[in-house]
Design an enzyme around this catalytic site. Structure first.
Site, mmCIF file in Angstrom:
data_model
loop_
_atom_site.group_PDB
_atom_site.id
_atom_site.type_symbol
_atom_site.label_atom_id
_atom_site.label_comp_id
_atom_site.label_asym_id
_atom_site.label_seq_id
_atom_site.Cartn_x
_atom_site.Cartn_y
_atom_site.Cartn_z
ATOM 1 N N ASP A 1 155.784 20.901 -40.264
ATOM 2 C CA ASP A 1 154.610 20.285 -40.871
ATOM 3 C C ASP A 1 153.827 19.547 -39.793
ATOM 4 O O ASP A 1 154.408 18.849 -38.948
ATOM 5 C CB ASP A 1 155.040 19.308 -41.968
ATOM 6 C CG ASP A 1 153.854 18.736 -42.732
ATOM 7 O OD1 ASP A 1 153.436 19.376 -43.698
ATOM 8 O OD2 ASP A 1 153.361 17.661 -42.351
ATOM 9 N N ASN B 1 141.637 15.892 -40.469
ATOM 10 C CA ASN B 1 140.582 16.330 -41.392
ATOM 11 C C ASN B 1 139.567 15.223 -41.643
ATOM 12 O O ASN B 1 138.346 15.450 -41.644
ATOM 13 C CB ASN B 1 141.204 16.777 -42.718
ATOM 14 C CG ASN B 1 141.612 18.241 -42.711
ATOM 15 O OD1 ASN B 1 141.066 19.043 -41.964
ATOM 16 N ND2 ASN B 1 142.584 18.580 -43.532
ATOM 17 N N HIS C 1 136.896 19.259 -42.119
ATOM 18 C CA HIS C 1 137.806 20.332 -42.523
ATOM 19 C C HIS C 1 137.629 21.596 -41.692
ATOM 20 O O HIS C 1 138.590 22.363 -41.523
ATOM 21 C CB HIS C 1 137.609 20.654 -44.005
ATOM 22 C CG HIS C 1 138.131 19.576 -44.910
ATOM 23 N ND1 HIS C 1 139.451 19.471 -45.269
ATOM 24 C CD2 HIS C 1 137.506 18.515 -45.503
ATOM 25 C CE1 HIS C 1 139.632 18.437 -46.050
ATOM 26 N NE2 HIS C 1 138.470 17.839 -46.216
ATOM 27 N N ASP D 1 140.729 23.400 -39.966
ATOM 28 C CA ASP D 1 141.110 24.814 -40.066
ATOM 29 C C ASP D 1 141.368 25.412 -38.683
ATOM 30 O O ASP D 1 142.299 26.202 -38.493
ATOM 31 C CB ASP D 1 140.007 25.605 -40.767
ATOM 32 C CG ASP D 1 139.969 25.347 -42.266
ATOM 33 O OD1 ASP D 1 140.915 24.736 -42.794
ATOM 34 O OD2 ASP D 1 138.980 25.755 -42.915
ATOM 35 N N GLU E 1 149.408 22.539 -44.463
ATOM 36 C CA GLU E 1 149.693 22.463 -43.024
ATOM 37 C C GLU E 1 151.168 22.721 -42.733
ATOM 38 O O GLU E 1 151.672 22.353 -41.669
ATOM 39 C CB GLU E 1 149.276 21.096 -42.464
ATOM 40 C CG GLU E 1 150.054 19.909 -42.999
ATOM 41 C CD GLU E 1 149.441 19.303 -44.252
ATOM 42 O OE1 GLU E 1 149.678 18.107 -44.485
ATOM 43 O OE2 GLU E 1 148.740 20.018 -45.002
#
Length: 363
Positions: free
Chosen positions: A238, A246, A251, A255, A281
């Site tokens: 993770d 973010n 965002h 990405d 994630e």
């Protein structure tokens, strides 16, 4: 005429082109068409086509009627008759595809087109359009449930391949180059659909559904071959502080960071390791023939590889780290339990300060 009826007791085109029972079975074997596809075709007819054949053909017939050369079809067979035959064929989609009568009908249709000097591409186009509308209808029905959707798409592609093959055989004119182009398009469509139902578009890794399917297969394989000689390890990872990334950079950058981390994980793992996006994630790595010590070493290599490669975009230099949990499959364990133990170890890594590897204590 396209999809015209025929006397099932006479098969002159099959006889002329050598399609006896043995060759028919060879063709079906080449395309890997079997009894399971007959059952799926039945479901497509009853669940997707029934009561909608006119509507489905209407979606594309107007555009088809505007194609260059359609006037030849209109003069030879009549537009209304051609459309009605198309609808009737759609209603019988895949019905008795393993019979000589099925082969005869398609060979006879192709021979009629050849005699009318209508280009083979005009004969093939309705098959491609039928494939397209069925794929669209199936996708709508199953709402992108990959494991349910793919067998239906696979059957549509295989049955379309059979029809294209038979019409090309019946036509028997020098159209080999064009046929190869058609088959290339079909292969590209197959590849695109396979990716769509198994690949996470953002990262290029396996999506959740494909990951779970592959994990189940590897667990079954380890059981068959024995856990001691074929150990299996799983890493749950993770991104640390991903929400902060973010919130700080947006965002879109988030990405890009996910894509960057996916690449670093691939670089740190072996060619035969299976990597998938578990969600958000989180990433999962399935490692066959890997004991706990080796699994921990690979997890550490992933951690270091991500930590030492911050993500650069525009004027930003964004540090990225992972917390990872490692668990080894136990005797008789299912995938849910294995994932849960790896997940617990990963959260222990989070609680212990992040950017570290923790091995499940009960492995």
């Amino acid at each position: 005429m396209f999809g015209a009826g025929m006397n099932a007791e006479t098969t002159p085109h099959c006889t002329a082109l050598g399609f006896d029972d043995k060759r028919i079975q060879e063709v079906l074997s080449m395309l890997r068409l079997g009894e399971e596809h007959r059952a799926i075709a039945d479901r497509i007819r009853t669940q997707v086509i029934a009561g909608r054949a006119d509507e489905l053909v209407d979606r594309c017939f107007t555009a088809f009627a505007r194609t260059r050369g359609f006037s030849l079809i209109e003069r030879s067979f009549g537009a209304k008759s051609f459309k009605r035959a198309w609808i009737n064929r759609l209603r019988r989609f895949g019905l008795d595809f393993d019979t000589k009568e099925y082969f005869e009908e398609r060979l006879a249709t192709a021979a009629a087109f050849a005699r009318a000097k209508i280009h083979l591409s005009l004969l093939h186009l309705p098959y491609f359009l039928t494939q397209e509308i069925l794929i669209e209808a199936l996708s709508e029905k199953f709402n992108d449930r990959a494991t349910t959707l793919w067998p239906f798409l696979n059957a549509v592609l295989k049955l379309t391949s059979l029809d294209l093959y038979l019409t090309a055989e019946g036509y028997r004119l020098p159209e080999l180059d064009e046929l190869e182009g058609d088959l290339d398009k079909l292969r590209q469509e197959t590849f695109r659909l396979r990716r769509r139902t198994s690949i996470d578009e953002l990262t290029g890794l396996m999506n959740y559904a494909k990951l779970m399917e592959s994990l189940e297969q590897q667990i079954n394989r380890a059981r068959r071959r024995g856990h001691e000689s074929n150990p299996l390890c799983l890493i749950m990872s993770d991104l640390d502080f991903f929400k902060k990334i973010n919130d700080t950079y947006g965002h879109m950058v988030g990405d890009l960071v996910l894509r960057h981390v996916a690449g670093r994980i691939k670089s740190a793992t072996r060619d035969f390791d299976l990597i998938g996006r578990f969600g958000g994630e989180e990433f999962v790595i399935v490692m066959m023939n890997t004991d706990l010590a080796l699994g921990e070493a690979i997890a550490e290599r992933i951690r270091e590889g991500v930590m030492k490669a911050p993500f650069h975009v525009k004027q930003y230099n964004i540090p990225v780290t992972l917390s990872l949990g490692v668990a080894m499959l136990r005797q008789g364990e299912n995938k849910e339990s294995l994932l849960e133990r790896a997940d617990a170890a990963m959260y222990e890594a989070k609680r212990s300060g992040r950017n570290r590897v923790v091995v499940a204590s009960d492995s």
